[in-house]
Enzyme design. Structure first.
Site, short mmCIF file in Angstrom:
data_model
loop_
_atom_site.label_atom_id
_atom_site.label_comp_id
_atom_site.label_asym_id
_atom_site.label_seq_id
_atom_site.Cartn_x
_atom_site.Cartn_y
_atom_site.Cartn_z
N HIS A 57 21.62 11.43 37.82
CA HIS A 57 22.46 10.59 38.67
C HIS A 57 23.14 11.39 39.77
O HIS A 57 24.10 10.91 40.38
CB HIS A 57 23.54 9.92 37.82
CG HIS A 57 23.03 9.07 36.72
ND1 HIS A 57 22.26 7.96 36.96
CD2 HIS A 57 23.15 9.16 35.37
CE1 HIS A 57 21.94 7.38 35.80
NE2 HIS A 57 22.46 8.10 34.82
N HIS A 219 19.80 3.03 34.74
CA HIS A 219 18.65 3.63 34.05
C HIS A 219 17.49 2.65 34.02
O HIS A 219 16.61 2.73 33.18
CB HIS A 219 19.03 4.01 32.62
CG HIS A 219 20.34 4.70 32.53
ND1 HIS A 219 21.52 4.05 32.25
CD2 HIS A 219 20.67 5.99 32.75
CE1 HIS A 219 22.51 4.92 32.28
NE2 HIS A 219 22.03 6.10 32.58
#
Lengths: 335, 335
Positions: A57, A219
């Site tokens: 991320h 995700h």
């Protein structure tokens, strides 16, 4: 898969080596390379700010370790929670005796590991309190708000918590302000392509060309709607029509807007979308006080964007204006 | 093509609307929306810094308009030079009477338009001098260095020029320092995928999956070598083996390293590559003094990276350490 990596199983190790080489103000814990703290961590009488989460991320989470932001971070594998041990050692790396605010996102693995880490910390006399971000408005209905995931709104939570700690607030005060930041924040994502975890080698979900997935998670968690891709103007309205009634945000409110690319969406397009968001909010009589646009919280090379709105009061505004320095976010002293 | 845009023919307009909405310190020229200047431009007796170039490279060029950086920018269509009129009006937006340093990259269209703009400026008594960046070591042999293109090394040139202007240097001094920055800088790119101009709708070049193009230009100009993609470690060595002998950089040199993703390469992978670059430079006895890693100079959603090395002396080091604020680059006062 055409990537800039060495061994697909060691991407986190290799990334951390690069980050530590590029940023000498960041230090790995002596016996745990999955814990990184800032040179200014553990300042006397200052509440320590800790976060943690899966990798992939970037700049989140490690990129928000900085001055007046996060003091220490626990680092997981790609899209996986850090271990309880890493959270515990991040608490130790951040605690000056004034206690630790652990500000993280609502995922099962993180919840479990933070809980175990707190037990370890209690045995050593370290006080830890938590705020669990659940800003993703698309991840569960409002009456099950405790099931919602944390996404880019975590950046606002870290900024507020870090500013309050820097201002000398107590642990209870830091927690209250970070809680207020989360409770005042709503996010939503739109996915335009999937992403591939290097060690897996193929995408574990699919977004067809010409389609977009509204409400997708960081995700690739399923969204609430798959539909043909619309122009940026309609995308902005579609996202805001979900966010505004959810808090709700109302005419006359002051807000901050955080718009993040998910990895592969050009900065140009992020600003095109921002222009549409700003126009719609102006029409709605909502006043943007702070804007943050860029690759701020990504999902590897996913195409798409997330939009995060925070309703501001004087306290939150002062926190967002407070100077900070980090890889992911800089607010200047001279602004 | 799955993009966050409205009308493909108006992406630059739409982007500018978003940037101006998000950054109130940036102002469009009253009668030319393709010229944007900083609120602090035209400070008394301070040399004005101007640049310009095609869009699609964001945060370049507009994202380097800021405090102690670029004062005004001329904005072109995607991958196309701004007009002579826009360069001229950027000169006007930046000039306080102390003259203008136009620091731009070596492309035929930019060269022609800057030249015409300077004629227009001379008629109005505005002194303009130029430095033309040609840092892309792969774009022509060393004995034809004047044919080389400017790429991400332009950021170093703007940082140095902006710092010198802020320090009160004269136009000749600013130009000499910016010239030194360019002459001390070498860049090289590696492309892992093509990109698509929205108005064209398909890529105008191809990179096969599993292959990489070494020496590719910022607009997909052909590189010097197409070969199977190698691990990050070998990619770093391959790039440095081109850059180091070209200047040359030698054992004992102090350098800055700027590593930019081309748009779609995750920040994670940029740092993996940086780790390998840092290791190879350490082995070579070259001392990294400054590191800049991120999506700093992109090509829409191209996958790939560029690597830029600058050999430093005390003057260039002081310029890189000088505080600045902008969308693309922040150097803090408190560091």
């Amino acid at each position: 898969m055409n990537r800039v990596i060495n061994n697909p199983d060691l991407v986190v190790e290799d990334m951390l080596r690069g980050i530590l080489a590029a940023h000498p103000e960041l230090h790995a814990a002596p016996e745990n390379p999955r814990v990184v703290s800032h040179a200014h961590a553990r300042q006397k009488d200052r509440v320590g700010i800790v976060t943690g989460g899966g990798s992939g991320h970037e700049p989140a989470f490690i990129g928000y370790v900085g001055r007046n932001l996060v003091d220490a971070v626990a680092i997981g594998e790609i899209f996986s929670s850090p271990t309880a041990k890493s959270f515990f050692e991040a608490f130790k790396a951040a605690d000056s005796g004034a206690g630790v605010a652990c500000l993280y996102g609502n995922y099962a693995g993180d919840n479990m590991n933070v809980k175990m880490a707190i037990k370890l910390a209690e045995r050593e006399g370290i006080r830890v309190r938590t705020v669990v971000a659940n800003d993703d408005a698309a991840s569960a209905p409002k009456d099950e708000i405790e099931k919602r995931r944390g996404v880019a709104g975590e950046i606002v939570m870290w900024k507020v918590g870090g500013a309050r700690a820097a201002q000398g607030a107590t642990l209870d005060e830091v927690i209250a302000s970070a809680r207020k930041a989360v409770d005042s924040t709503r996010s939503i994502g739109v996915g335009l392509s999937a992403c591939t975890i290097p060690a897996v080698g193929k995408a574990n979900f699919v977004i067809k060309d010409g389609e977009m997935e509204v409400g997708i998670g960081h995700h690739g968690e399923p969204g609430i709607l798959v539909q043909p891709t619309v122009p940026a103007r309609d995308m902005a309205r579609l996202m805001l029509d979900r966010l505004l009634p959810d808090l709700p945000f109302a005419r006359g409110d002051k807000v901050s807007v955080l718009l993040s690319g998910l990895g592969a969406t050009p900065v140009m397009e992020q600003y095109i979308l921002y222009g549409e968001v700003a126009e719609y909010l102006r029409e709605a009589g909502i006043d943007i006080q702070f804007s943050f646009v860029g690759n701020l919280f990504t999902s590897l090379e996913m195409m798409g964007v997330t939009l995060t709105l925070t309703k501001l009061d004087d306290e939150l505004s002062a926190c967002l204006a407070h100077p900070c320095q980090s890889i992911g976010l800089n607010v200047g002293d001279a602004r």
